[in-house]
Design a protein around this motif. Structure first.
Motif, PDB file in Angstrom:
ATOM      1  N   VAL A  30       0.901  -1.287  -0.191  1.00 44.50           N
ATOM      2  CA  VAL A  30       0.052   0.141  -0.078  1.00 44.50           C
ATOM      3  C   VAL A  30       0.956   1.198  -0.099  1.00 44.50           C
ATOM      4  O   VAL A  30       2.158   1.173   0.418  1.00 44.50           O
ATOM      5  N   ARG A  31       0.273   2.400  -0.491  1.00 42.67           N
ATOM      6  CA  ARG A  31       1.005   3.509  -0.250  1.00 42.67           C
ATOM      7  C   ARG A  31       0.603   4.355   0.857  1.00 42.67           C
ATOM      8  O   ARG A  31      -0.553   4.595   1.121  1.00 42.67           O
ATOM      9  N   VAL A  32       1.424   4.903   1.694  1.00 47.10           N
ATOM     10  CA  VAL A  32       1.071   5.263   2.978  1.00 47.10           C
ATOM     11  C   VAL A  32       1.188   6.758   3.202  1.00 47.10           C
ATOM     12  O   VAL A  32       2.468   7.147   2.767  1.00 47.10           O
ATOM     13  N   ILE A  33       0.133   7.493   3.775  1.00 52.57           N
ATOM     14  CA  ILE A  33       0.237   8.999   3.908  1.00 52.57           C
ATOM     15  C   ILE A  33       0.367   8.732   5.487  1.00 52.57           C
ATOM     16  O   ILE A  33      -0.438   8.175   6.080  1.00 52.57           O
ATOM     17  N   GLY A  34       1.256   9.738   5.985  1.00 49.17           N
ATOM     18  CA  GLY A  34       1.314   9.768   7.510  1.00 49.17           C
ATOM     19  C   GLY A  34       0.489  10.675   8.087  1.00 49.17           C
ATOM     20  O   GLY A  34      -0.397  11.025   7.441  1.00 49.17           O
ATOM     21  N   GLU A  35       0.438  10.525   9.524  1.00 49.01           N
ATOM     22  CA  GLU A  35      -0.610  11.424  10.109  1.00 49.01           C
ATOM     23  C   GLU A  35      -0.459  12.959   9.977  1.00 49.01           C
ATOM     24  O   GLU A  35      -1.557  13.768  10.084  1.00 49.01           O
ATOM     25  N   ASN A  36       0.639  13.458   9.633  1.00 47.83           N
ATOM     26  CA  ASN A  36       0.766  15.038   9.202  1.00 47.83           C
ATOM     27  C   ASN A  36       0.614  15.246   7.916  1.00 47.83           C
ATOM     28  O   ASN A  36       0.566  16.394   7.406  1.00 47.83           O
ATOM     29  N   GLN A  39       4.001  12.023   2.438  1.00 50.57           N
ATOM     30  CA  GLN A  39       4.016  10.550   2.021  1.00 50.57           C
ATOM     31  C   GLN A  39       5.265   9.754   2.654  1.00 50.57           C
ATOM     32  O   GLN A  39       6.371  10.176   2.598  1.00 50.57           O
ATOM     33  N   LEU A  40       4.530   8.606   2.793  1.00 48.54           N
ATOM     34  CA  LEU A  40       5.656   7.701   3.223  1.00 48.54           C
ATOM     35  C   LEU A  40       6.149   6.614   2.290  1.00 48.54           C
ATOM     36  O   LEU A  40       7.052   5.929   2.651  1.00 48.54           O
ATOM     37  N   GLY A  41       5.669   6.801   1.429  1.00 43.86           N
ATOM     38  CA  GLY A  41       5.951   5.798   0.129  1.00 43.86           C
ATOM     39  C   GLY A  41       5.080   4.544  -0.055  1.00 43.86           C
ATOM     40  O   GLY A  41       4.247   4.307   0.915  1.00 43.86           O
ATOM     41  N   VAL A  42       5.373   3.570  -0.787  1.00 43.51           N
ATOM     42  CA  VAL A  42       4.870   2.357  -0.975  1.00 43.51           C
ATOM     43  C   VAL A  42       5.590   1.207  -0.050  1.00 43.51           C
ATOM     44  O   VAL A  42       6.876   1.210   0.031  1.00 43.51           O
ATOM     45  N   MET A  43       4.730   0.691   0.724  1.00 38.51           N
ATOM     46  CA  MET A  43       5.384  -0.395   1.639  1.00 38.51           C
ATOM     47  C   MET A  43       4.666  -1.620   1.808  1.00 38.51           C
ATOM     48  O   MET A  43       3.469  -1.464   1.586  1.00 38.51           O
ATOM     49  N   PRO A  44       5.172  -2.715   2.462  1.00 35.38           N
ATOM     50  CA  PRO A  44       4.414  -3.913   2.592  1.00 35.38           C
ATOM     51  C   PRO A  44       3.271  -3.449   3.799  1.00 35.38           C
ATOM     52  O   PRO A  44       3.561  -2.662   4.639  1.00 35.38           O
ATOM     53  N   ILE A  45       1.999  -4.246   3.726  1.00 41.90           N
ATOM     54  CA  ILE A  45       1.140  -3.948   4.823  1.00 41.90           C
ATOM     55  C   ILE A  45       1.442  -4.063   6.132  1.00 41.90           C
ATOM     56  O   ILE A  45       1.117  -3.223   7.179  1.00 41.90           O
ATOM     57  N   LYS A  46       2.383  -4.901   6.468  1.00 38.19           N
ATOM     58  CA  LYS A  46       2.808  -5.190   7.827  1.00 38.19           C
ATOM     59  C   LYS A  46       3.537  -4.079   8.117  1.00 38.19           C
ATOM     60  O   LYS A  46       3.369  -3.574   9.407  1.00 38.19           O
ATOM     61  N   GLU A  47       4.486  -3.462   7.355  1.00 35.72           N
ATOM     62  CA  GLU A  47       5.035  -2.433   7.994  1.00 35.72           C
ATOM     63  C   GLU A  47       4.364  -1.034   8.221  1.00 35.72           C
ATOM     64  O   GLU A  47       4.363  -0.388   8.991  1.00 35.72           O
ATOM     65  N   ALA A  48       3.205  -0.907   7.136  1.00 38.85           N
ATOM     66  CA  ALA A  48       2.395   0.076   7.637  1.00 38.85           C
ATOM     67  C   ALA A  48       1.255  -0.094   8.595  1.00 38.85           C
ATOM     68  O   ALA A  48       1.344   0.979   9.473  1.00 38.85           O
ATOM     69  N   MET A  49       1.185  -1.058   9.192  1.00 39.70           N
ATOM     70  CA  MET A  49       0.483  -1.390  10.195  1.00 39.70           C
ATOM     71  C   MET A  49       1.171  -1.158  11.531  1.00 39.70           C
ATOM     72  O   MET A  49       0.749  -0.746  12.683  1.00 39.70           O
ATOM     73  N   ARG A  50       2.778  -1.737  11.438  1.00 37.70           N
ATOM     74  CA  ARG A  50       3.476  -1.354  12.577  1.00 37.70           C
ATOM     75  C   ARG A  50       3.610   0.412  12.729  1.00 37.70           C
ATOM     76  O   ARG A  50       3.495   0.591  13.863  1.00 37.70           O
ATOM     77  N   LEU A  51       3.823   1.007  11.656  1.00 34.88           N
ATOM     78  CA  LEU A  51       3.845   2.474  11.887  1.00 34.88           C
ATOM     79  C   LEU A  51       2.434   2.988  12.413  1.00 34.88           C
ATOM     80  O   LEU A  51       2.402   3.694  13.471  1.00 34.88           O
ATOM     81  N   ALA A  52       1.365   2.690  12.125  1.00 33.72           N
ATOM     82  CA  ALA A  52       0.087   2.968  12.721  1.00 33.72           C
ATOM     83  C   ALA A  52       0.050   2.500  14.114  1.00 33.72           C
ATOM     84  O   ALA A  52      -0.446   3.383  14.916  1.00 33.72           O
ATOM     85  N   ASP A  53       0.486   1.266  14.532  1.00 29.82           N
ATOM     86  CA  ASP A  53       0.567   0.816  16.036  1.00 29.82           C
ATOM     87  C   ASP A  53       1.449   1.720  16.952  1.00 29.82           C
ATOM     88  O   ASP A  53       0.997   2.153  17.703  1.00 29.82           O
ATOM     89  N   GLU A  54       2.641   2.118  16.310  1.00 31.05           N
ATOM     90  CA  GLU A  54       3.576   2.770  17.058  1.00 31.05           C
ATOM     91  C   GLU A  54       3.093   4.351  17.249  1.00 31.05           C
ATOM     92  O   GLU A  54       3.365   5.013  18.274  1.00 31.05           O
ATOM     93  N   ALA A  55       2.040   5.073  16.252  1.00 34.32           N
ATOM     94  CA  ALA A  55       1.682   6.292  16.603  1.00 34.32           C
ATOM     95  C   ALA A  55       0.330   6.076  17.517  1.00 34.32           C
ATOM     96  O   ALA A  55      -0.371   7.032  17.512  1.00 34.32           O
ATOM     97  N   VAL A  70      -4.387   3.383  -1.551  1.00 37.53           N
ATOM     98  CA  VAL A  70      -3.484   4.465  -0.576  1.00 37.53           C
ATOM     99  C   VAL A  70      -4.282   4.229   0.529  1.00 37.53           C
ATOM    100  O   VAL A  70      -5.603   4.109   0.993  1.00 37.53           O
ATOM    101  N   CYS A  71      -3.513   4.320   1.681  1.00 39.17           N
ATOM    102  CA  CYS A  71      -3.872   4.147   3.097  1.00 39.17           C
ATOM    103  C   CYS A  71      -3.556   5.308   3.854  1.00 39.17           C
ATOM    104  O   CYS A  71      -2.175   5.905   3.653  1.00 39.17           O
ATOM    105  N   LYS A  72      -4.016   5.718   5.016  1.00 42.09           N
ATOM    106  CA  LYS A  72      -3.764   6.858   5.707  1.00 42.09           C
ATOM    107  C   LYS A  72      -3.609   6.461   7.297  1.00 42.09           C
ATOM    108  O   LYS A  72      -4.392   5.882   7.608  1.00 42.09           O
ATOM    109  N   ILE A  73      -2.645   7.012   7.908  1.00 45.29           N
ATOM    110  CA  ILE A  73      -2.428   6.646   9.425  1.00 45.29           C
ATOM    111  C   ILE A  73      -3.296   7.974   9.811  1.00 45.29           C
ATOM    112  O   ILE A  73      -2.804   9.111  10.215  1.00 45.29           O
TER     113      ILE A  73
END
Length: 183
Positions: A30-36, A39-55, A70-73
């Motif tokens: 997925v392409r990930v957009i950060g909370e601010n 653009q955080l770029g294209v990454m595996p879904i597990k990495e995107a889920m980890r970033l969302a959990d950390e935040a 496109v997914c957004k945190i």
């Protein structure tokens, strides 16, 4: 999973325009957009889920048809509230145009005709469209075309504020014409 929990999950996913969050997202990348909004770029879904959990926020799929999606945190509750508010504001700004009808008969007197014209003028002034209907009964049906001049006179008298959107046309036992606001 209990029946009530299943119904809740089904409701939560289906109500707000099919938004998928967290574990409901099944894509590999997925392409990930950060909370601010960065653009955080294209990454595996597990990495995107980890970033969302950390935040301590949710991963929400906002553009499922894009390649990659496109997914957004964001905080899901807050995001859903913002979407509902935007939809409500959009509905407020929409202007609905109503079609008002003024009915006449072919043997109408001039004073009655002026009253009907004033009513139509009021409707058009409020931004509505007006359908002028000339209704015929019994023997009046034989003289439909001779009565068309009544509709032409109305259009002429309202020419300063209205335009003929639909020319006079026979509809069963009546002649009808639609007037709209002049732009």
């Amino acid at each position: 999973m209990s029946q009530i929990q299943f119904q809740y999950e089904k409701w939560r996913c289906g109500v707000i325009s099919e938004l998928m969050i967290n574990e409901q997202i099944r894509d590999k990348e997925v392409r990930v957009i950060g909370e601010n909004g960065d653009q955080l770029g294209v990454m595996p879904i597990k990495e995107a889920m980890r970033l969302a959990d950390e935040a301590e926020l949710d991963l929400v799929k906002i553009a499922p048809t894009a390649k990659p999606p496109v997914c957004k945190i964001v905080d899901y509750g807050k995001y859903r509230y913002e979407l509902a508010r935007k939809e409500k504001d959009a509905r407020k700004k929409q202007k609905t145009v109503e079609l008002k009808e003024v009915r006449l008969s072919p043997n109408i007197d001039s004073n009655d005709l002026n009253t009907k014209i004033n009513a139509a003028r009021k409707f058009i002034g409020k931004g509505n469209k007006v359908k002028i209907t000339l209704r015929f009964r019994g023997r009046e049906m034989a003289h439909m075309q001779q009565s068309r001049h009544i509709l032409d006179d109305i259009a002429e008298q309202l020419a300063d504020i209205a335009v003929v959107e639909k020319a006079p046309k026979q509809e069963g036992r009546s002649l009808a014409m639609v007037l709209g606001e002049k732009k």
